[in-house]
Design a protein around this motif. Structure first.
Motif, short mmCIF file in Angstrom:
data_model
loop_
_atom_site.label_atom_id
_atom_site.label_comp_id
_atom_site.label_asym_id
_atom_site.label_seq_id
_atom_site.Cartn_x
_atom_site.Cartn_y
_atom_site.Cartn_z
N HIS A 213 0.49 -1.01 -0.01
CA HIS A 213 -0.21 0.09 -0.05
C HIS A 213 0.29 1.52 0.05
CE1 HIS A 213 -3.64 -1.95 0.38
NE2 HIS A 213 -3.24 -2.55 1.45
N VAL A 214 2.42 0.96 0.36
CA VAL A 214 3.04 2.36 0.49
C VAL A 214 3.74 3.26 -0.94
CG1 VAL A 214 4.78 3.40 2.08
CG2 VAL A 214 2.91 1.63 3.28
N GLU A 215 4.26 4.18 -1.22
CA GLU A 215 4.99 4.27 -2.88
C GLU A 215 6.43 3.89 -2.15
OE1 GLU A 215 3.85 5.24 -4.94
OE2 GLU A 215 1.84 4.91 -5.85
N ASN A 216 6.57 4.20 -0.65
CA ASN A 216 8.51 4.46 -0.03
C ASN A 216 8.60 2.91 1.02
OD1 ASN A 216 10.84 5.04 0.60
ND2 ASN A 216 10.68 6.53 1.76
N ALA A 217 8.06 1.82 0.22
CA ALA A 217 8.27 0.46 0.97
C ALA A 217 9.82 0.47 1.38
CB ALA A 217 8.00 -0.86 0.65
N PRO A 218 10.84 0.58 0.95
CA PRO A 218 12.18 0.48 1.14
C PRO A 218 11.74 1.66 2.77
CG PRO A 218 12.00 0.60 -0.79
CD PRO A 218 10.78 1.25 -0.17
N ALA A 219 11.11 2.26 2.72
CA ALA A 219 11.31 3.62 4.13
C ALA A 219 10.70 2.18 5.35
CB ALA A 219 10.74 4.61 3.63
N VAL A 220 9.68 1.60 4.91
CA VAL A 220 8.70 0.66 6.29
C VAL A 220 10.21 0.07 6.67
CG1 VAL A 220 7.33 -0.34 6.20
CG2 VAL A 220 6.55 1.35 4.98
N LEU A 221 10.84 -1.12 5.67
CA LEU A 221 11.41 -1.82 6.01
C LEU A 221 12.93 -1.26 6.85
CD1 LEU A 221 11.49 -3.30 2.42
CD2 LEU A 221 9.86 -4.57 4.74
N ALA A 222 13.31 0.32 6.37
CA ALA A 222 13.94 0.35 6.95
C ALA A 222 14.07 1.05 8.46
CB ALA A 222 14.63 1.63 6.29
N GLY A 223 12.86 1.38 9.05
CA GLY A 223 12.16 1.39 10.45
C GLY A 223 12.05 0.19 10.77
N MET A 224 11.93 -0.79 9.83
CA MET A 224 11.24 -2.08 10.62
C MET A 224 13.11 -3.00 11.47
SD MET A 224 8.43 -4.06 8.17
CE MET A 224 8.10 -5.19 9.49
N TYR A 225 13.97 -2.64 10.38
CA TYR A 225 15.16 -2.66 10.59
C TYR A 225 15.42 -2.34 11.53
CZ TYR A 225 19.99 -3.24 9.82
OH TYR A 225 21.26 -4.42 10.12
N LYS A 226 15.51 -0.95 12.11
CA LYS A 226 15.92 -0.45 13.04
C LYS A 226 15.30 -0.10 14.74
CE LYS A 226 16.41 4.67 14.98
NZ LYS A 226 15.87 5.25 14.31
N ALA A 227 14.19 -1.15 14.55
CA ALA A 227 13.07 -1.05 15.28
C ALA A 227 13.52 -2.99 15.78
CB ALA A 227 11.69 -1.19 14.86
N LEU B 96 13.99 -6.86 0.49
CA LEU B 96 14.64 -6.76 2.42
C LEU B 96 16.02 -6.68 2.77
CD1 LEU B 96 12.16 -9.71 2.73
CD2 LEU B 96 12.01 -8.09 3.88
N ARG B 97 16.45 -7.75 1.43
CA ARG B 97 18.40 -7.50 1.26
C ARG B 97 18.88 -5.98 1.49
NH1 ARG B 97 19.30 -12.83 -2.51
NH2 ARG B 97 18.99 -14.40 -0.88
N ALA B 98 18.21 -5.43 0.55
CA ALA B 98 18.84 -3.27 0.44
C ALA B 98 18.39 -3.62 1.93
CB ALA B 98 17.90 -3.35 -0.38
N ALA B 99 17.51 -3.53 2.61
CA ALA B 99 17.00 -2.55 3.65
C ALA B 99 18.07 -3.65 5.00
CB ALA B 99 15.60 -3.33 4.37
N GLY B 100 19.04 -4.46 4.42
CA GLY B 100 20.01 -4.86 5.55
C GLY B 100 19.28 -6.19 6.17
N PHE B 101 18.54 -7.00 5.70
CA PHE B 101 18.25 -8.01 6.04
C PHE B 101 19.00 -9.66 5.81
CE2 PHE B 101 14.44 -6.26 7.63
CZ PHE B 101 14.25 -6.28 9.06
N GLU B 102 18.85 -10.37 6.63
CA GLU B 102 19.44 -11.67 6.20
C GLU B 102 18.16 -12.86 5.64
OE1 GLU B 102 22.22 -13.06 8.43
OE2 GLU B 102 23.78 -12.37 7.92
N VAL B 103 17.56 -13.42 4.28
CA VAL B 103 16.54 -13.60 4.37
C VAL B 103 16.69 -14.95 4.69
CG1 VAL B 103 14.62 -13.56 2.44
CG2 VAL B 103 15.99 -11.80 2.54
N SER B 104 15.29 -15.73 5.20
CA SER B 104 15.47 -16.67 4.85
C SER B 104 15.19 -17.72 4.29
CB SER B 104 15.46 -17.64 6.76
OG SER B 104 16.34 -17.04 7.82
N ARG B 105 13.59 -17.33 4.17
CA ARG B 105 12.70 -18.47 3.27
C ARG B 105 11.74 -16.72 2.87
NH1 ARG B 105 9.07 -23.18 4.50
NH2 ARG B 105 7.74 -23.77 2.73
N VAL B 106 11.31 -17.42 1.43
CA VAL B 106 9.96 -16.16 0.78
C VAL B 106 8.72 -17.02 0.81
CG1 VAL B 106 9.36 -14.82 -0.84
CG2 VAL B 106 11.73 -14.32 -0.64
N ALA B 107 8.08 -18.22 0.47
CA ALA B 107 7.11 -18.66 0.11
C ALA B 107 6.04 -18.64 0.49
CB ALA B 107 6.81 -19.85 1.82
#
Length: 249
Positions: free
Chosen positions: A116-130, A170-181
């Motif tokens: 729903h969000v135009e700037n999804a990377p900003a949401v993921l960056a905030g989740m990474y920080k949180a 997800l990787r661009a935000a810094g996360f290590e991805v375990s699985r996408v199902a």
């Protein structure tokens, strides 16, 4: 009124529908499994875009001793969440792109939010920080661009994701991805018929508001599918994606 990629008038319909709907129940079953299977030591959880609080209320049923926080842009959603959970969960009005948290939670989640969000990377960056270093992330999004329909327009979606797109973000935000199902896979033919053949398709709430016997049958299919996902089967297609990731320690 619409804002932030969503129409808050939908919250009343969602609140009445979610607890009985095969789709919301099946998705929450899968989320709860992924949470406990992948992050068994967790004691705190943050959900961005919690809406009426259905997902986090299901987590609360299993983990009443956890610190649970739900944030939502719209007061209309939070009002319903307070009815659903009068106590035990911290609820806060907040833009998902502007998270104030810093390494506070063992796991963070956003379920059918970032599309729903135009700037999804900003949401993921905030989740990474949180999330704490070593902590986890769970996220769901709609899958397959070729499933785009008037239902997506009515839901104010910005996009539908491919597995590669979600993994890359997800990787661009810094996360290590375990699985996408993929999930909603066994019911995908029915979903395709609903989305692609009905040119005048309405919103998702109307699509999921079905007779009780059909709803029960669809939930049975979702339970079977969930068992296969838990066993390690990766469906090649599906109506939605579940991603499991971790912030490096």
């Amino acid at each position: 009124m619409t804002s932030g990629g969503y129409d808050p008038e939908h919250f009343g319909k969602l609140f009445a529908l979610e607890a009985a709907s095969f789709w919301f129940r099946g998705r929450s079953d899968l989320i709860n499994w992924a949470l406990d299977r992948n992050f068994p030591a967790a004691k705190s959880f943050l959900e961005l875009g919690c809406g009426t609080g259905y997902v986090i209320s299901r987590i609360r049923e299993v983990h009443p001793d956890w610190r649970l926080v739900g944030t939502e842009l719209f007061e209309e959603g939070l009002a319903k969440a307070r009815i659903r959970m009068p106590s035990g969960v911290e609820l806060r009005q907040q833009d998902a792109t502007q998270s104030p948290y810093d390494s506070e939670f063992d796991v963070v989640g956003a379920f059918d939010v970032i599309e729903h969000v135009e700037n999804a990377p900003a949401v993921l960056a905030g989740m990474y920080k949180a999330v704490k270093p070593g902590g986890g992330l769970l996220i769901t999004v709609p899958q397959h661009k070729w499933l785009w329909s008037e239902a997506d327009v009515a839901a104010h979606h910005v996009k539908r994701y491919t597995k590669r797109e979600l993994t890359d973000e997800l990787r661009a935000a810094g996360f290590e991805v375990s699985r996408v199902a993929s999930f909603v896979s066994l019911l995908l033919p029915a979903m395709m018929a609903s989305r692609l053949l009905k040119k005048d398709a309405g919103n998702v709430e109307e699509e999921l508001d079905m007779a009780a016997p059909l709803n029960k049958a669809c939930y049975g299919v979702m339970r079977l599918e969930s068992a296969l996902v838990r066993a390690g089967l990766n469906f090649p297609v599906g109506g939605s994606l579940l991603a499991i990731a971790r912030r490096p320690a």
